[in-house]
Scaffold this motif. Structure first.
Motif, short mmCIF file in Angstrom:
data_model
loop_
_atom_site.label_atom_id
_atom_site.label_comp_id
_atom_site.label_asym_id
_atom_site.label_seq_id
_atom_site.Cartn_x
_atom_site.Cartn_y
_atom_site.Cartn_z
N CYS A 124 0.11 1.43 6.78
CA CYS A 124 -1.26 1.24 6.25
C CYS A 124 -2.15 0.56 7.29
CB CYS A 124 -1.18 0.37 5.00
SG CYS A 124 -2.80 -0.11 4.39
N SER A 125 -3.35 1.10 7.48
CA SER A 125 -4.28 0.50 8.44
C SER A 125 -5.32 -0.36 7.73
CB SER A 125 -5.01 1.60 9.22
OG SER A 125 -5.90 2.27 8.35
N CYS A 160 -7.74 1.75 -0.80
CA CYS A 160 -6.88 1.33 -1.91
C CYS A 160 -7.38 0.05 -2.59
CB CYS A 160 -5.44 1.17 -1.43
SG CYS A 160 -4.74 2.75 -0.93
N ARG A 191 0.82 -1.21 0.00
CA ARG A 191 0.00 0.00 0.00
C ARG A 191 0.86 1.26 0.00
NH1 ARG A 191 -3.23 -3.48 -1.71
NH2 ARG A 191 -5.34 -3.45 -0.90
N CYS A 231 -7.55 0.43 5.53
CA CYS A 231 -8.88 1.03 5.65
C CYS A 231 -9.80 0.65 4.49
CB CYS A 231 -8.77 2.55 5.76
SG CYS A 231 -8.41 3.37 4.19
N GLY A 232 -9.20 0.18 3.39
CA GLY A 232 -10.03 -0.30 2.27
C GLY A 232 -10.04 0.64 1.08
N ALA A 253 0.90 3.75 1.91
CA ALA A 253 1.38 4.13 3.26
C ALA A 253 2.35 3.10 3.83
CB ALA A 253 0.21 4.34 4.21
#
Ligand code: FAD
Ligand code: SF4
Length: 398
Positions: free
Chosen positions: A25-26, A31, A19, A28-29, A21
């Protein structure tokens, strides 16, 4: 004829691709959808812009002259509440699921973004665009794992829905607010929960294995206001483990790097926030951020009892002492941890002061994490309100 929206040109990433980030990256969806087109602007970990998005959402950013707003963000009301008839199996009393069901059945929205679990794993998140009360109810209870809630955003445009409710945690909601205008909606409602210390599915297993007496039967857990983790097991039994007895030396790397770098514990950009930590034990804590939030809460007034929020005690010493203890990975023997839990429950911070205790402990820890691991990001990534919170404490130099 209108031009095709530019987001159609972007291509969603494959689930296995790295991702933008990177390790922050968390999941979050965002991407996972063609809205990845906006990721540089929208991602909570690439472009922290809480103050700007507060203006967009609440018509003002939080008042930095008011310490309560450092902690709880923009709000017009705060209350403790619980359902008079709790939703069985909900995380707390099910206020979130109940509001979502009312909004759908009264036709205020046509769909609800929420997260169910996969068929074979109660903790594996499965985001859905729910269109029936049954589908909303199937999303009740926390999935204490990073959840790609925004991965269903493409379905919204495809479905032609114009009025939508999104339920989510802070990082998901920041990205959502940044792309809100691209979604083609007439009305968007956002129902948020606070969120902290989230984990990947593998990280969750490590937490359960090191902390619970029976990891495979845990159906639900919460870090509660009595300074204990409460696990609920399949057979209905409850297990409690004092915070001070957690094996912090083994658990240090269990939390996701995104959550170790997050300063939006209380979901600043939601219209309405439903948590528990500012309320007495057994009650939920509600923060109404704007008129849309009040409209949502009004839908369930006849199904809840309420009491004013209260605040008691002084958190500062407990937070200051926790900073070096966490850094050194101190774990107390269980008898001492239990004793300490009992004492602190009697004399420790309560109500909003407990919420401040939890925010301070996490923000000081996270500030040190970002400073040590991403020093080049520190200044821009940490919002001004969080810097003021952290400045109240003495932190190690390195
Ligand atoms: P329910 O009616 O059971 O509904 C829960 C809703 O949460 C569902 O609609 C579901 O879609 C959504 N959801 C579940 N898991 C996720 C997820 N991973 N990402 C996004 N949405 C999800 N509150 C505090 O006050 N302090 C905390 O420290 C705190 N930590 C939390 C940590 C996590 C990981 C999560 C998900 C929530 C946390 N909360 C915290 C919120 C709190 O635990 C409850 O979720 C909230 O009070 C709502 O309870 P309820 O019974 O009304 O929810
Ligand atoms: Fe993309 Fe969301 Fe990960 Fe940021 S946090 S890189 S927006 S999936």
């Amino acid at each position: 004829m209108t031009a095709a929206p530019s987001h159609k040109k972007a291509k969603a990433l494959k689930p296995t691709s790295r991702r933008p980030a990177k390790e922050l990256c968390s999941e979050c969806g965002l991407c996972d959808t063609y809205y990845i087109h906006y990721v540089k602007d929208a991602c909570a970990f690439l472009n922290q812009q809480i103050a700007e998005l507060e203006v967009q959402t609440h018509d003002r950013s939080r008042d930095l002259a008011n310490p309560d707003e450092w902690y709880f963000g923009v709000s017009q009301d705060m209350v403790a509440a619980r359902k008079t008839e709790p939703v069985p199996g909900a995380q707390w009393t099910g206020i979130v699921s109940t509001i979502a069901i009312e909004m759908l059945t009264r036709g205020i929205v046509e769909g609800v973004v929420c997260v169910q679990n996969s068929e074979d794993d109660r903790f594996q998140p499965q985001p859905v665009l729910a269109r029936t009360p049954e589908e909303i109810l199937a999303a009740k209870v926390n999935k204490p794992t990073l959840s790609p809630n925004l991965s269903v955003l493409e379905q919204i445009e495809q479905s032609g829905m114009k009025r939508l409710l999104v339920i989510g945690v802070g990082c998901q909601i920041q990205a959502l607010r940044a792309v809100e205008k691209q979604l083609g909606l007439e009305k968007l409602y956002v129902l948020g929960t606070p969120c902290v210390d989230n984990v990947t599915r593998a990280g969750l297993q490590k937490f359960l294995d090191t902390t619970s007496r029976s990891p495979s039967t845990v159906v639900h857990y919460e870090f509660m206001q009595d300074f204990r983790v409460h696990f609920k097991h399949e057979d209905g039994s409850t297990e409690t483990v004092p915070f001070f007895g957690l094996k912090t030396n083994q658990l240090k790397d269990v939390f996701a790097p995104s959550c170790m770098s997050c300063f939006d514990y209380v979901n600043s950009l939601a219209d309405l926030v439903v948590g528990y930590m500012g309320a007495p034990f057994g009650w939920q804590w509600i923060v109404v951020r704007n008129d849309r939030g009040q409209e949502m809460l009004d839908l369930v007034q006849d199904q809840i009892e309420t009491q004013p929020v209260m605040s008691q005690g002084d958190r500062h010493d407990a937070v200051q002492n926790s900073i070096p203890a966490y850094d050194k990975g101190v774990t107390l023997p269980m008898w001492a941890a239990k004793l300490m839990g009992i004492v602190i429950e009697k004399v420790g911070p309560k109500g909003l002061e407990y919420a401040r205790f939890s925010i301070d402990s996490h923000f000081t820890r996270n500030y040190l994490y970002v400073k040590r691991n991403y020093p080049e990001k520190l200044d821009e990534h940490v919002p001004e309100y969080a810097k003021r919170i952290v400045q109240q404490y003495k932190l190690p130099n390195k």
